[in-house]
Scaffold this motif. Structure first.
Motif, PDB file in Angstrom:
ATOM      1  N   ILE A 191      53.727 -38.805  20.203  1.00  0.00           N
ATOM      2  CA  ILE A 191      54.032 -39.288  18.583  1.00  0.00           C
ATOM      3  C   ILE A 191      53.069 -38.623  17.719  1.00  0.00           C
ATOM      4  O   ILE A 191      53.426 -38.345  16.935  1.00  0.00           O
ATOM      5  N   ARG A 192      51.751 -38.415  18.130  1.00  0.00           N
ATOM      6  CA  ARG A 192      50.951 -37.568  17.226  1.00  0.00           C
ATOM      7  C   ARG A 192      51.590 -36.086  16.842  1.00  0.00           C
ATOM      8  O   ARG A 192      51.316 -35.761  15.723  1.00  0.00           O
ATOM      9  N   MET A 193      51.864 -35.335  18.138  1.00  0.00           N
ATOM     10  CA  MET A 193      52.540 -34.089  17.846  1.00  0.00           C
ATOM     11  C   MET A 193      53.576 -34.193  16.977  1.00  0.00           C
ATOM     12  O   MET A 193      53.741 -33.355  16.196  1.00  0.00           O
ATOM     13  N   LEU A 194      54.468 -35.090  17.022  1.00  0.00           N
ATOM     14  CA  LEU A 194      55.593 -35.504  16.326  1.00  0.00           C
ATOM     15  C   LEU A 194      55.376 -35.645  14.748  1.00  0.00           C
ATOM     16  O   LEU A 194      55.770 -34.852  13.729  1.00  0.00           O
ATOM     17  N   LYS A 195      54.234 -36.336  14.559  1.00  0.00           N
ATOM     18  CA  LYS A 195      53.753 -36.579  13.254  1.00  0.00           C
ATOM     19  C   LYS A 195      53.168 -35.294  12.806  1.00  0.00           C
ATOM     20  O   LYS A 195      53.592 -34.950  11.641  1.00  0.00           O
ATOM     21  N   VAL A 196      52.536 -34.377  13.634  1.00  0.00           N
ATOM     22  CA  VAL A 196      51.737 -33.251  12.826  1.00  0.00           C
ATOM     23  C   VAL A 196      53.031 -32.324  12.709  1.00  0.00           C
ATOM     24  O   VAL A 196      52.950 -31.692  11.775  1.00  0.00           O
ATOM     25  N   VAL A 197      54.012 -32.138  13.314  1.00  0.00           N
ATOM     26  CA  VAL A 197      55.215 -31.192  13.059  1.00  0.00           C
ATOM     27  C   VAL A 197      55.834 -31.634  11.772  1.00  0.00           C
ATOM     28  O   VAL A 197      56.244 -30.751  11.235  1.00  0.00           O
ATOM     29  N   ILE A 198      56.208 -32.984  11.701  1.00  0.00           N
ATOM     30  CA  ILE A 198      56.669 -33.473  10.551  1.00  0.00           C
ATOM     31  C   ILE A 198      56.058 -33.198   9.397  1.00  0.00           C
ATOM     32  O   ILE A 198      56.588 -32.418   8.330  1.00  0.00           O
ATOM     33  N   VAL A 199      54.648 -33.364   9.284  1.00  0.00           N
ATOM     34  CA  VAL A 199      53.991 -33.026   8.075  1.00  0.00           C
ATOM     35  C   VAL A 199      53.880 -31.640   7.831  1.00  0.00           C
ATOM     36  O   VAL A 199      53.636 -31.014   6.698  1.00  0.00           O
ATOM     37  N   THR A 200      53.609 -30.740   8.749  1.00  0.00           N
ATOM     38  CA  THR A 200      53.659 -29.331   8.659  1.00  0.00           C
ATOM     39  C   THR A 200      54.817 -28.863   8.044  1.00  0.00           C
ATOM     40  O   THR A 200      55.043 -28.140   6.985  1.00  0.00           O
ATOM     41  N   PHE A 201      56.108 -29.265   8.567  1.00  0.00           N
ATOM     42  CA  PHE A 201      57.264 -29.049   7.934  1.00  0.00           C
ATOM     43  C   PHE A 201      57.652 -29.457   6.522  1.00  0.00           C
ATOM     44  O   PHE A 201      58.036 -28.528   5.899  1.00  0.00           O
ATOM     45  N   ILE A 202      57.251 -30.585   6.316  1.00  0.00           N
ATOM     46  CA  ILE A 202      57.087 -31.131   4.768  1.00  0.00           C
ATOM     47  C   ILE A 202      56.387 -30.194   3.885  1.00  0.00           C
ATOM     48  O   ILE A 202      56.728 -29.772   2.997  1.00  0.00           O
ATOM     49  N   LEU A 203      55.211 -29.700   4.424  1.00  0.00           N
ATOM     50  CA  LEU A 203      54.102 -28.989   3.476  1.00  0.00           C
ATOM     51  C   LEU A 203      54.975 -27.596   3.591  1.00  0.00           C
ATOM     52  O   LEU A 203      54.601 -26.911   2.214  1.00  0.00           O
ATOM     53  N   PHE A 204      55.465 -27.055   4.575  1.00  0.00           N
ATOM     54  CA  PHE A 204      56.209 -25.939   4.426  1.00  0.00           C
ATOM     55  C   PHE A 204      56.869 -25.742   3.315  1.00  0.00           C
ATOM     56  O   PHE A 204      57.140 -24.687   2.500  1.00  0.00           O
TER      57      PHE A 204
END
Length: 87
Positions: free
Chosen positions: A61-74
């Motif tokens: 779950i933590r890694m999924l959140k990190v990927v989502i936030v990174t994608f949004i920032l990108f």
């Protein structure tokens, strides 16, 4: 800078060093003579497997959140770059 001020500066620095040495052993640290003993409760294989599954799920779950936030920032950076180059 006069000689007296240099001597005073050196004396003050030496006083600070001696204070640091006096406090070195009183702020905690490693004592090789003292043995630390832990009193852990016994756990069964099922409990350990449940804990491992729970930790894996939390990590996923933590890694999924990190990927989502990174994608949004990108995407935000790309959109900002595209708008800044338009006009």
């Amino acid at each position: 800078m006069t000689a007296n001020s240099m001597i005073t500066s050196i004396r003050n620095n030496l006083n600070l060093l001696s204070k640091r040495n006096r406090l070195k052993n009183k702020l905690g640290g490693f004592n090789s003579e003292k043995k630390v003993e832990y009193n852990f409760p016994k756990a069964t294989k099922k409990q350990l497997n449940d804990i491992a599954k729970q930790l894996k799920e939390e990590h996923r779950i933590r890694m999924l959140k990190v990927v989502i936030v990174t994608f949004i920032l990108f995407l935000g950076l790309v959109v900002g770059f595209l708008y800044s180059t338009d006009g």
